[in-house]
Scaffold this active site. Structure first.
Site, PDB file in Angstrom:
ATOM      1  N   HIS A 157     -11.434 -14.015  69.934  1.00 25.08           N
ATOM      2  CA  HIS A 157     -10.273 -14.025  68.747  1.00 25.08           C
ATOM      3  C   HIS A 157      -9.460 -12.774  68.786  1.00 25.08           C
ATOM      4  CE1 HIS A 157      -8.436 -16.857  65.854  1.00 25.08           C
ATOM      5  NE2 HIS A 157      -8.136 -15.833  65.226  1.00 25.08           N
TER       6      HIS A 157
ATOM      7  N   ASP B 247      -9.099 -22.345  56.071  1.00 27.03           N
ATOM      8  CA  ASP B 247      -8.502 -21.292  56.730  1.00 27.03           C
ATOM      9  C   ASP B 247      -7.096 -21.713  57.153  1.00 27.03           C
ATOM     10  OD1 ASP B 247      -7.805 -18.779  58.075  1.00 27.03           O
ATOM     11  OD2 ASP B 247      -8.036 -19.730  59.760  1.00 27.03           O
TER      12      ASP B 247
ATOM     13  N   ARG C 244      -0.570 -17.431  53.777  1.00 29.15           N
ATOM     14  CA  ARG C 244      -0.193 -15.881  53.819  1.00 29.15           C
ATOM     15  C   ARG C 244       0.805 -15.688  54.713  1.00 29.15           C
ATOM     16  NH1 ARG C 244      -5.162 -14.887  56.937  1.00 29.15           N
ATOM     17  NH2 ARG C 244      -4.742 -12.578  57.077  1.00 29.15           N
TER      18      ARG C 244
ATOM     19  N   SER D  67     -10.610 -14.988  57.472  1.00 29.41           N
ATOM     20  CA  SER D  67      -9.994 -16.011  58.437  1.00 29.41           C
ATOM     21  C   SER D  67     -10.247 -16.220  59.873  1.00 29.41           C
ATOM     22  CB  SER D  67      -8.261 -15.755  58.243  1.00 29.41           C
ATOM     23  OG  SER D  67      -7.628 -16.176  59.286  1.00 29.41           O
TER      24      SER D  67
HETATM   25  N1  URA Z   1      -5.824 -14.222  63.223  1.00 25.57           N
HETATM   26  C1  URA Z   1      -6.427 -15.149  62.293  1.00 25.57           C
HETATM   27  O1  URA Z   1      -6.911 -15.980  62.810  1.00 25.57           O
HETATM   28  N2  URA Z   1      -6.307 -14.875  60.964  1.00 25.57           N
HETATM   29  C2  URA Z   1      -5.740 -13.617  60.589  1.00 25.57           C
HETATM   30  O2  URA Z   1      -5.626 -13.578  59.264  1.00 25.57           O
HETATM   31  C3  URA Z   1      -5.298 -12.631  61.562  1.00 25.57           C
HETATM   32  C4  URA Z   1      -5.393 -13.212  62.878  1.00 25.57           C
END
Ligand code: URA
Length: 458
Positions: free
Chosen positions: A81, A160, A167, A182
């Site tokens: 990620h 999320d 957000r 997140s």
């Molecule tokens: N990637 C995510 O999944 N969440 C975030 O808050 C920032 C980047």
């Protein structure tokens, strides 16, 4: 419990209890609490921060807001990620490289967030491709293809999915506890045994300094270790855009070129390094060098491209689109060059300004649920360290109208800094940390010697 009391507690800078955090996430996920109360809590967290305990509890509550996948039937699985950047289409290349070695990659990705692009939005520029998979489809694809990239669903980390979208439009993105929870909630729910985190640092990242990036990396590695996952977090540069393309369909085209061995050098090296770390944690190689060679082999042999084709088709994407990206990916109506005003060396290209310009061209969202235009964006012709002459092309703007292209050109010129002398391009990676302690170098490498960030870049 009352949401208003929880919001007030955080607004006043006090710690929330585990029960308060779990209750809020549960009630927001089941629609008992409205967006405006969640937005108020997000802003309070943004302004007041969270302790390590609160962040860990928030992460676990978000991960458990849906099912926690068990991928043990697949043996070792590895996930990755990025903390969010500009021109960051890494997953589209790294996922196929790693999966083509036989190491399954089951990934939940996100949409664009603020000025940063999102893998799901990019993938949706391929006609027919679905990212909204059911749990059964998600698992079936790991079984059949070994590579899946999907969104949060009602079944997987739904908290999320909802908080992320909120957000994006409430100026609460760049917060360490909100980013850590997140990312890690999605990674924990998706069930991989090992996780590589690409923590971006610089103007085009949510963490603008190396110290802030390191703090985010340490928080996420600690959360992963606590949940018995192997985690490596790399700190990579995001002052200028990664690669040359920024914008959804343009980035897919660049990822396809990279899978054919024709990608920009910085982006290709970045992908091979991230893939190498995934292969190392996946026990596919005994050293980082060996893992890098393996990744390169699967890219050069065309195996990664074949895996990408299989993955796109499995998710409903039209094969012809990726086989003929220039003809079949959606195209902008207007393509305008931005020319260099003088003879100079490019000293900086502010990635945040480039990302924001692409959002304003229509490539990102102003409010939840907005449609995005996959065709718009920027393709850089010059990068930091390049010498340019007067009138030489700095970039191409891809826009829906001439007026929006004109407005973007002005903003983009302001994103460039020029120097009369030579300029060193920034490193691709700084350093990183890992639960594999032998990889840790105490942050001393800064990408210049062998260590956690392989130094196969200039
Ligand atoms: N990637 C995510 O999944 N969440 C975030 O808050 C920032 C980047």
């Amino acid at each position: 419990m009352r949401a208003v009391d929880i919001i007030a507690t955080k607004r006043d800078g006090k710690e929330l209890s585990d029960e308060q955090i779990r209750w809020f996430i549960e009630k927001y996920t089941d629609d008992t609490l409205p967006d405006y109360q969640a937005a108020a809590l997000l802003m309070a967290i943004f302004l007041r921060g969270m302790s390590a305990r609160e962040t860990a509890t928030l992460t676990a509550a978000m991960a458990h807001s849906g099912q926690m996948l068990d991928l043990t039937e697949f043996g070792r699985t590895v996930d990755k990620h990025s903390s969010g950047g500009v021109g960051d289409k890494t997953t589209l290349v790294v996922g196929p490289i790693v999966a083509s070695t036989g190491l399954p990659v089951a990934k939940m990705s996100g949409r664009g967030l603020g000025f940063s692009g999102g893998t799901l939005d990019k993938l949706e520029s391929i006609a027919g491709l679905r990212v909204n998979l059911s749990l059964a489809e998600f698992l079936d694809q790991v079984r059949r293809v070994g590579l899946v990239v999907a969104s949060q669903t009602a079944e997987l980390a739904p908290a999320d999915g909802r908080l992320y979208a909120l957000r994006d439009v409430t100026a609460t993105v760049d917060s360490l506890p909100l980013i850590a929870s997140s990312i890690m909630s999605k990674k924990l729910a998706a069930g991989a045994t090992a996780i590589v985190l690409d923590v971006k640092v610089g103007a085009g990242a949510f963490m603008q300094t190396l110290d802030a990036g390191r703090a985010l990396a340490e928080t996420m590695v600690a959360i992963g270790a606590h949940m018995d996952r192997e985690v490596t977090a790399l700190l990579s540069d995001m002052n200028q855009p990664l690669g040359r393309a920024v914008g959804n369909a343009l980035e897919v085209a660049e990822a396809i070129a990279t899978l054919h061995g024709d990608g920009p050098e910085d982006f290709t090296t970045h992908c091979l390094t991230v893939a190498a770390h995934m292969l190392l944690l996946g026990n596919k190689a005994g050293s980082l060098d060996g893992a890098y060679d393996l990744a390169e082999h699967y890219l050069v042999s065309g195996a990664a491209w074949e895996k990408f084709v299989g993955f796109v088709e499995a998710q409903g994407g039209e094969r012809a689109v990726i086989e003929q990206p220039h003809e079949r990916l959606p195209h902008a109506a207007v393509i305008e060059p931005l020319l260099s005003p003088r003879a100079a060396t490019v000293a900086a290209i502010n990635a945040r300004a480039v990302g924001m310009t692409v959002v304003e061209l229509g490539g990102g969202r102003a409010k939840k649920g907005d449609m995005i235009d996959p065709t718009v964006g920027v393709v850089l012709a010059a990068k930091v360290g390049d010498a340019v002459s007067p009138g030489q092309m700095l970039l191409e703007v891809h826009a829906a109208t001439l007026a929006s292209a004109e407005a973007a050109r002005e903003r983009l010129l302001a994103a460039f800094e020029f120097s009369d002398g030579p300029v060193e391009p920034p490193p691709l990676f700084y350093d990183g940390i890992s639960t594999r302690t032998e990889l840790n170098d105490g942050g001393k490498n800064h990408g210049k010697s062998k260590g956690i960030c392989d130094a196969r870049h200039p």
